[in-house]
Design a protein around this motif. Structure first.
Motif, short mmCIF file in Angstrom:
data_model
loop_
_atom_site.label_atom_id
_atom_site.label_comp_id
_atom_site.label_asym_id
_atom_site.label_seq_id
_atom_site.Cartn_x
_atom_site.Cartn_y
_atom_site.Cartn_z
N UNK A 1 3.68 7.10 -3.08
CA UNK A 1 5.12 7.11 -3.39
C UNK A 1 5.73 8.45 -2.98
N UNK A 2 4.93 9.52 -3.11
CA UNK A 2 5.43 10.83 -2.65
C UNK A 2 5.62 10.81 -1.13
N UNK A 3 4.71 10.12 -0.44
CA UNK A 3 4.84 10.04 1.03
C UNK A 3 6.12 9.28 1.40
N UNK B 1 10.62 3.66 -9.05
CA UNK B 1 10.81 4.53 -7.88
C UNK B 1 12.23 5.09 -7.84
N UNK B 2 13.20 4.22 -8.14
CA UNK B 2 14.59 4.67 -8.16
C UNK B 2 14.78 5.75 -9.24
N UNK B 3 14.18 5.51 -10.40
CA UNK B 3 14.29 6.48 -11.51
C UNK B 3 13.65 7.80 -11.12
N UNK B 4 12.49 7.73 -10.48
CA UNK B 4 11.80 8.95 -10.03
C UNK B 4 12.66 9.74 -9.05
N UNK B 5 13.22 9.03 -8.06
CA UNK B 5 14.02 9.74 -7.05
C UNK B 5 15.23 10.40 -7.70
N UNK C 1 0.84 -1.20 0.00
CA UNK C 1 0.00 0.00 0.00
C UNK C 1 0.88 1.25 0.00
N UNK C 2 1.97 1.19 0.74
CA UNK C 2 2.87 2.36 0.83
C UNK C 2 3.42 2.74 -0.54
N UNK C 3 3.62 1.75 -1.41
CA UNK C 3 4.13 2.06 -2.76
C UNK C 3 3.02 1.91 -3.80
N UNK C 4 1.75 1.89 -3.32
CA UNK C 4 0.64 1.50 -4.19
C UNK C 4 0.02 2.59 -5.04
N UNK C 5 0.47 3.83 -4.92
CA UNK C 5 -0.09 4.89 -5.77
C UNK C 5 0.93 6.03 -5.84
N UNK C 6 0.70 6.94 -6.78
CA UNK C 6 1.61 8.08 -6.94
C UNK C 6 1.64 8.90 -5.65
N UNK C 7 0.44 9.13 -5.11
CA UNK C 7 0.36 9.91 -3.87
C UNK C 7 1.19 9.25 -2.76
#
Ligand code: ADP
Ligand code: ASP
Ligand code: MG
Length: 444
Positions: free
Chosen positions: A17-19, A127-131, A9-15
């Motif tokens: 992932x920002x958290x 996620x790595x690419x985003x960061x 759930x923690x990685x389950x949406x864009x919102x």
């Protein structure tokens, strides 16, 4: 170095992932981050494997398109830079092509593992690419290059440590590493997995392997609660648990932790913190070797239990009988959870029924054996639980629910009863009212 694990759930949406990003940048320590797949993705991958078994190419194609679109949409919303966005989208599409190819190979255990572990591979890549795109520099590690287990119960911590430390030394500037939970290599070096929910276990294996200062497990609830919040209202988080208490609760059904989670870190005394991604300031639960309070802490329930009764008059006064029975279960690698005996009968429970037919066949040649499926073990857990002033109330359940077995004494941390699964929820609720609804009592 700290290890931080983020669940589905923690990685389950864009919102969300920002958290997760906010949590990562709010702490300056060096970090190894373990991520699960986005919630729902591993279930979908398991369905794909079912379709591989039935050669249902149309269903496989449909599911893979769904997965591709889901992740591409995430990239679209998450990443602002056009060039990076296209690279990431291409990367995901190429992984989906790989999945098509693997699915075309037909079913095998390795194909199962290769497919179901892709959710973690895709998510960590994004996620790595985003960061990196937003300037949070990090190094993406492939867990298949270091996560070695002899069996799920026996991770090769030394080997994992050697390989990981070498990898870390090769990136002396890096302070943030990202890797996949769940995925591993077995003793034949095939790609394998740590069973459903296994990313928690990845985190503690890594924690032990690199001698981390702590392991944080970030999920969608503020710590381990004193009863199962999926079935019982008004449950409360427990601030401290010992390794033994947490291990009992995880093994006996507290879904928040994979059953094996604490075992790698106990000897090294590395604390495990359970934290809420959606309420990072909530204290959560600290699991360590310290006892802050003895007595009853929590109730949990484990489903999918099969009750077996073995009866024989030959047991009367005979020695060696139990050994003979246990050997049969041992030969078929089937572990026993609960056991009670009388003069002429043994009742026991198992949760792995893979070899049950063979076990029954062998035992029925010399004893009467009856098998009842769909049972649940309900336990009350806490150090010296028997001495808690409220624990006796567990037995008031006997007035309302048919209890099939009772067990205490295996450890001082646990009293277990076995009930039909249809009685599980009423039992959990009844026990919650009896054991925890004590006015003004603080749950420590
Ligand atoms: P993740 O995807 O982060 O690994 P899980 O779904 O595996 O999360 O575990 C968290 C869930 O475990 C909670 O949302 C809750 O419904 C469930 N759960 C079951 N028993 C407990 C318990 N005793 N305490 C806290 N959560 C529990
Ligand atoms: N993604 C895997 C699962 O859903 C592992 C995990 O989430 O811990 O079981
Ligand atoms: Mg989990």
């Amino acid at each position: 170095m700290k290890v931080l694990k983020f669940g589905g759930t923690s990685v389950g949406s864009v919102e969300n992932l920002h958290k997760v990003k906010e949590i990562l940048i709010s702490d300056q320590e060096d970090k190894m981050v373990v991520c699960s797949a986005m919630s729902g993705v591993t279930d979908q991958l398991v369905k794909i494997v079912d379709n591989v078994k039935f050669n249902d190419t149309e269903a496989i194609t449909r599911s893979l398109h769904w997965l591709e679109n889901k992740h591409i949409e995430v990239i679209h919303e998450l990443v602002e830079d056009d060039a990076i966005r296209s690279v990431l989208k291409e990367g995901v599409s190429s992984m989906i092509t790989d999945l098509f190819e693997i699915a075309n190979q037909g079913y095998s255990d390795t194909v199962y593992s290769r497919i179901v572990t892709y959710g973690e591979t895709i998510l960590t890549y994004i996620f790595s690419g985003f960061l990196n795109a937003i300037g949070v520099s990090n190094v993406l590690l492939d867990a298949k290059e270091f996560m070695h287990v002899e069996s799920v119960e026996n991770p090769n911590i030394l080997k994992v440590g050697k390989k990981l430390n070498r990898i870390i030394e090769n990136s002396p500037q890096a302070s943030l590493f990202i890797t996949q939970g769940f995925v591993c290599r077995d003793k034949e070096n095939n790609i394998s997995h740590l069973k459903r929910g296994g990313s928690d276990y990845t985190a503690t294996i890594i924690g032990a392997a690199i001698n981390a200062i702590e392991v944080q497990i970030w999920t969608d609830i503020d710590g381990l609660h004193n009863n199962d919040p999926r079935y019982v209202e008004g449950t409360k988080p427990i601030s401290h648990l010992t390794y033994n208490e947490a291990a009992e609760l995880a093994y006996f059904g507290a879904k928040i932790l994979h059953p094996q989670t604490v075992s790698p870190v106990v000897d090294k005394d590395i604390p495990v913190l359970l934290k809420n991604t959606f309420a990072p300031d909530a204290p959560g639960t600290v699991i360590s070797n310290k006892t802050y309070r003895k007595g009853l802490k929590a109730i949990s329930a484990k489903d999918g239990i099969t009750a077996i009764k073995i009866k024989s008059n030959r047991m009367l006064m005979a020695h060696g009988y139990l050994r003979r029975i246990f050997e049969v279960f041992d030969n078929y690698e089937t572990s026993i959870d609960m056991i009670t005996t009388s003069e002429i009968a043994i009742s026991l429970t198992i949760d792995n029924t893979e070899n049950l037919d063979k076990i029954v066949k062998e035992i029925e040649s010399y004893a009467e054996i009856t098998v009842d499926q769909n049972h649940s073990i309900i336990c009350i857990v806490g150090e010296s639980v028997i001495n808690d002033k409220n624990s006796y109330k567990l037995f008031e359940i006997l007035n309302y629910i048919p209890v099939r077995m009772v067990s205490y004494g295996g450890s001082n941390n646990n009293i277990s009863i076995l009930v039909d699964t249809k009685d599980k929820i009423p039992t959990l609720r009844f026990l919650n009212d009896k054991l925890f609804q004590v006015p003004n009592e603080v749950v420590l």
